[in-house]
Design a protein around this motif. Structure first.
Motif, PDB file in Angstrom:
ATOM      1  N   LEU A 189       1.571   6.707  -6.938  1.00  0.00           N
ATOM      2  CA  LEU A 189       0.529   7.658  -7.318  1.00  0.00           C
ATOM      3  C   LEU A 189       1.040   9.089  -7.192  1.00  0.00           C
ATOM      4  O   LEU A 189       0.944   9.888  -8.116  1.00  0.00           O
ATOM      5  N   SER A 190       1.620   9.390  -6.031  1.00  0.00           N
ATOM      6  CA  SER A 190       2.051  10.771  -5.782  1.00  0.00           C
ATOM      7  C   SER A 190       3.150  11.184  -6.759  1.00  0.00           C
ATOM      8  O   SER A 190       3.248  12.341  -7.146  1.00  0.00           O
ATOM      9  N   ARG A 191       3.972  10.235  -7.165  1.00  0.00           N
ATOM     10  CA  ARG A 191       5.028  10.563  -8.117  1.00  0.00           C
ATOM     11  C   ARG A 191       4.476  10.667  -9.533  1.00  0.00           C
ATOM     12  O   ARG A 191       4.937  11.472 -10.324  1.00  0.00           O
ATOM     13  N   GLY A 192       3.499   9.837  -9.831  1.00  0.00           N
ATOM     14  CA  GLY A 192       2.889   9.885 -11.157  1.00  0.00           C
ATOM     15  C   GLY A 192       2.164  11.213 -11.385  1.00  0.00           C
ATOM     16  O   GLY A 192       2.103  11.728 -12.498  1.00  0.00           O
ATOM     17  N   GLU A 193       1.658  11.775 -10.308  1.00  0.00           N
ATOM     18  CA  GLU A 193       0.899  13.021 -10.434  1.00  0.00           C
ATOM     19  C   GLU A 193       1.772  14.267 -10.515  1.00  0.00           C
ATOM     20  O   GLU A 193       1.305  15.326 -10.892  1.00  0.00           O
ATOM     21  N   ASN A 194       3.056  14.119 -10.096  1.00  0.00           N
ATOM     22  CA  ASN A 194       3.962  15.290 -10.084  1.00  0.00           C
ATOM     23  C   ASN A 194       4.130  15.876 -11.488  1.00  0.00           C
ATOM     24  O   ASN A 194       4.566  15.186 -12.384  1.00  0.00           O
ATOM     25  N   GLY A 199       0.821  -1.217   0.000  1.00  0.00           N
ATOM     26  CA  GLY A 199       0.000   0.000   0.000  1.00  0.00           C
ATOM     27  C   GLY A 199       0.849   1.258   0.000  1.00  0.00           C
ATOM     28  O   GLY A 199       0.575   2.202  -0.755  1.00  0.00           O
ATOM     29  N   GLU A 200       1.889   1.246   0.824  1.00  0.00           N
ATOM     30  CA  GLU A 200       2.802   2.400   0.865  1.00  0.00           C
ATOM     31  C   GLU A 200       3.426   2.638  -0.505  1.00  0.00           C
ATOM     32  O   GLU A 200       3.542   3.765  -0.975  1.00  0.00           O
ATOM     33  N   LEU A 201       3.835   1.542  -1.122  1.00  0.00           N
ATOM     34  CA  LEU A 201       4.460   1.626  -2.444  1.00  0.00           C
ATOM     35  C   LEU A 201       3.509   2.262  -3.440  1.00  0.00           C
ATOM     36  O   LEU A 201       3.877   3.166  -4.197  1.00  0.00           O
ATOM     37  N   LYS A 202       2.258   1.804  -3.426  1.00  0.00           N
ATOM     38  CA  LYS A 202       1.279   2.333  -4.394  1.00  0.00           C
ATOM     39  C   LYS A 202       0.989   3.803  -4.152  1.00  0.00           C
ATOM     40  O   LYS A 202       0.852   4.594  -5.079  1.00  0.00           O
ATOM     41  N   LYS A 203       0.901   4.172  -2.863  1.00  0.00           N
ATOM     42  CA  LYS A 203       0.691   5.591  -2.529  1.00  0.00           C
ATOM     43  C   LYS A 203       1.802   6.444  -3.136  1.00  0.00           C
ATOM     44  O   LYS A 203       1.554   7.486  -3.735  1.00  0.00           O
ATOM     45  N   LEU A 204       3.044   5.957  -2.980  1.00  0.00           N
ATOM     46  CA  LEU A 204       4.184   6.722  -3.494  1.00  0.00           C
ATOM     47  C   LEU A 204       4.153   6.794  -5.017  1.00  0.00           C
ATOM     48  O   LEU A 204       4.431   7.837  -5.608  1.00  0.00           O
ATOM     49  N   GLU A 244      13.876   6.368  -2.261  1.00  0.00           N
ATOM     50  CA  GLU A 244      15.211   6.258  -2.864  1.00  0.00           C
ATOM     51  C   GLU A 244      15.227   5.225  -3.979  1.00  0.00           C
ATOM     52  O   GLU A 244      15.834   5.443  -5.038  1.00  0.00           O
ATOM     53  N   ALA A 245      14.570   4.100  -3.716  1.00  0.00           N
ATOM     54  CA  ALA A 245      14.556   3.020  -4.705  1.00  0.00           C
ATOM     55  C   ALA A 245      13.890   3.494  -5.993  1.00  0.00           C
ATOM     56  O   ALA A 245      14.393   3.261  -7.100  1.00  0.00           O
ATOM     57  N   MET A 246      12.768   4.201  -5.847  1.00  0.00           N
ATOM     58  CA  MET A 246      12.064   4.668  -7.035  1.00  0.00           C
ATOM     59  C   MET A 246      12.851   5.756  -7.754  1.00  0.00           C
ATOM     60  O   MET A 246      12.893   5.802  -8.985  1.00  0.00           O
ATOM     61  N   GLU A 247      13.497   6.611  -6.975  1.00  0.00           N
ATOM     62  CA  GLU A 247      14.289   7.681  -7.592  1.00  0.00           C
ATOM     63  C   GLU A 247      15.480   7.112  -8.374  1.00  0.00           C
ATOM     64  O   GLU A 247      15.926   7.696  -9.352  1.00  0.00           O
ATOM     65  N   SER A 248      15.983   5.971  -7.912  1.00  0.00           N
ATOM     66  CA  SER A 248      17.128   5.373  -8.604  1.00  0.00           C
ATOM     67  C   SER A 248      16.661   4.556  -9.797  1.00  0.00           C
ATOM     68  O   SER A 248      17.462   3.939 -10.477  1.00  0.00           O
ATOM     69  N   GLY A 249      15.353   4.554 -10.043  1.00  0.00           N
ATOM     70  CA  GLY A 249      14.845   3.887 -11.228  1.00  0.00           C
ATOM     71  C   GLY A 249      14.468   2.425 -11.039  1.00  0.00           C
ATOM     72  O   GLY A 249      14.171   1.731 -12.001  1.00  0.00           O
ATOM     73  N   LEU A 250      14.475   1.960  -9.796  1.00  0.00           N
ATOM     74  CA  LEU A 250      14.055   0.575  -9.555  1.00  0.00           C
ATOM     75  C   LEU A 250      12.559   0.464  -9.819  1.00  0.00           C
ATOM     76  O   LEU A 250      11.768   1.288  -9.360  1.00  0.00           O
ATOM     77  N   ASP A 251      12.176  -0.560 -10.528  1.00  0.00           N
ATOM     78  CA  ASP A 251      10.785  -0.733 -10.905  1.00  0.00           C
ATOM     79  C   ASP A 251       9.943  -1.196  -9.730  1.00  0.00           C
ATOM     80  O   ASP A 251      10.426  -1.878  -8.824  1.00  0.00           O
ATOM     81  N   GLY A 252       8.665  -0.828  -9.722  1.00  0.00           N
ATOM     82  CA  GLY A 252       7.752  -1.255  -8.662  1.00  0.00           C
ATOM     83  C   GLY A 252       7.673  -2.764  -8.574  1.00  0.00           C
ATOM     84  O   GLY A 252       7.578  -3.334  -7.485  1.00  0.00           O
ATOM     85  N   SER A 279      13.319   4.433   2.138  1.00  0.00           N
ATOM     86  CA  SER A 279      13.971   3.490   1.231  1.00  0.00           C
ATOM     87  C   SER A 279      13.198   3.357  -0.075  1.00  0.00           C
ATOM     88  O   SER A 279      13.795   3.261  -1.156  1.00  0.00           O
ATOM     89  N   LEU A 280      11.870   3.355   0.052  1.00  0.00           N
ATOM     90  CA  LEU A 280      11.043   3.218  -1.152  1.00  0.00           C
ATOM     91  C   LEU A 280      11.245   4.415  -2.075  1.00  0.00           C
ATOM     92  O   LEU A 280      11.391   4.271  -3.292  1.00  0.00           O
TER      93      LEU A 280
END
Lengths: 124, 124, 124, 124
Positions: free
Chosen positions: A119-124, A112-117, B99-107, B96-97
């Motif tokens: 979403l928030s990044r997709g909307e930026n 859930g945390e991952l999905k929230k993030l 950072e992981a997303m910023e470094s381009g790691l896929d969901g 961590s999540l």
DNA sequence: GTGGTCTAGACCACA
DNA sequence: GTGGTCTAGACCACA
């Protein structure tokens, strides 16, 4: 020049290392570009030259920069930095995931945390 | 008795701290139960009593155990400590999540890591 | 250097802790300023470095100072620590006032104590 | 039987002492009344007889109870307990006031707290 | 016996 | 040099 936080607890050489990796990965430092000399960095950041030297040593060991004796240090291929950055992010993520699970956080909450993030990044 | 690894790099007192926290969280140590004394733990683990004392001091400070000079140390209520532990784990996980997303790691990779961990823990 | 009284019964590290907190609160130690090193304090006060280290550890834990291994310890931002300190003092004061009133001490006596203290502090 | 809190950090004999003082001052224990024997108290409260003995010793020293060899201990005049209670409340109050002032709390704020408490108690 | 404090002295990573 | 960890061993109040 580079982002370091004296209060963070992380060794300064480690912060310098990460800062350079992140800048190369993000394009703030271009491949082939000359790195500022150890003395310049130390002077401008108010840090011990030994500390900068240590950061540069690890950066070279990991192929983020390369040195030409007598000429100085230069930024290496971007791909190396990106790979390194991902490695580090993944190691840190694994640690957090283990801690989260050990503390009893449910897998669903984590996703859930991952999905929230996302979403928030997709909307930026 | 408690799980410590002298080669891990983490201070011994920190490992003892975590070991106790995890055991309380997992139910291996019940609230109200007497903790083994500082000297007993030190003796059985081949560690100096001061080092155990340091771990107990942090455990008391964080409300995991409470100490009664002359009587011993006892496991405190479970809820408070665990809740705090989860909060901290969640905050660290979020970092961590990001950072992981910023470094381009896929969901998908991230979820994959989570599943790998769940499997390895489920099989223990 | 710092005010400690070996006869007071209070642990030395606790007295060092309070002395530093009071000096920061009173402005005798400015945020960002370097603290005297653990060894220097120990030497000048005739106390073991471990004891000073313990005081510094609690000071860092409570955000009064921050430490950089290899560089030294520094006074942290004033506001956070002071605010916390006031909150705690107020809670304790309320408890004492309630006890005093329950034991039949008159409001005038309480105000009298306050005035006596203000005088003695004003004359320092 | 008597109010003690194992987690409070205060020595148990000190808590026993205070509990008896408060009960005598409040009329829960009448002057002349026989105190329960050391062994009975120890047994019922799950506490070491030495600890109860210590509390009784201080209570007798301070004139809160008196012992008749071969007969047991008895509650002394109420006035002694009340006086003692006030002494203790005053000592604690002074400590809180000093801390409050050292933390920078204004005298007016302190008096304000006092008035708030007086009002709330007057309305009870 | 039990927790808590303290000294003396060593070793380590970091600056 | 500086903070941080650790061992070895002593002493204290409390139970």
């Amino acid at each position: 020049m580079f982002a370091i936080d004296l209060k963070s607890g992380l060794p300064i050489y480690e912060q310098l290392y990460r800062s350079v990796v992140n800048m190369v990965a993000a394009g703030g430092l271009e491949p082939g570009q000359a790195m500022p000399s150890v003395r310049v960095v130390a002077g401008q950041m108010g840090v011990n030259p030994n500390t900068v030297q240590k950061a540069y040593m690890f950066l070279e060991r990991d192929g983020i920069i390369y040195s030409q004796p007598g000429k100085g240090s230069f930024v290496a291929e971007k791909s190396g930095a990106i790979k390194k950055q991902r490695e580090q992010a993944l190691i840190k993520l694994r640690g957090s995931l283990i801690e989260a699970m050990e503390s009893g956080l449910d897998g669903e909450i984590i996703v859930g945390e991952l999905k929230k993030l996302q979403l928030s990044r997709g909307e930026n």
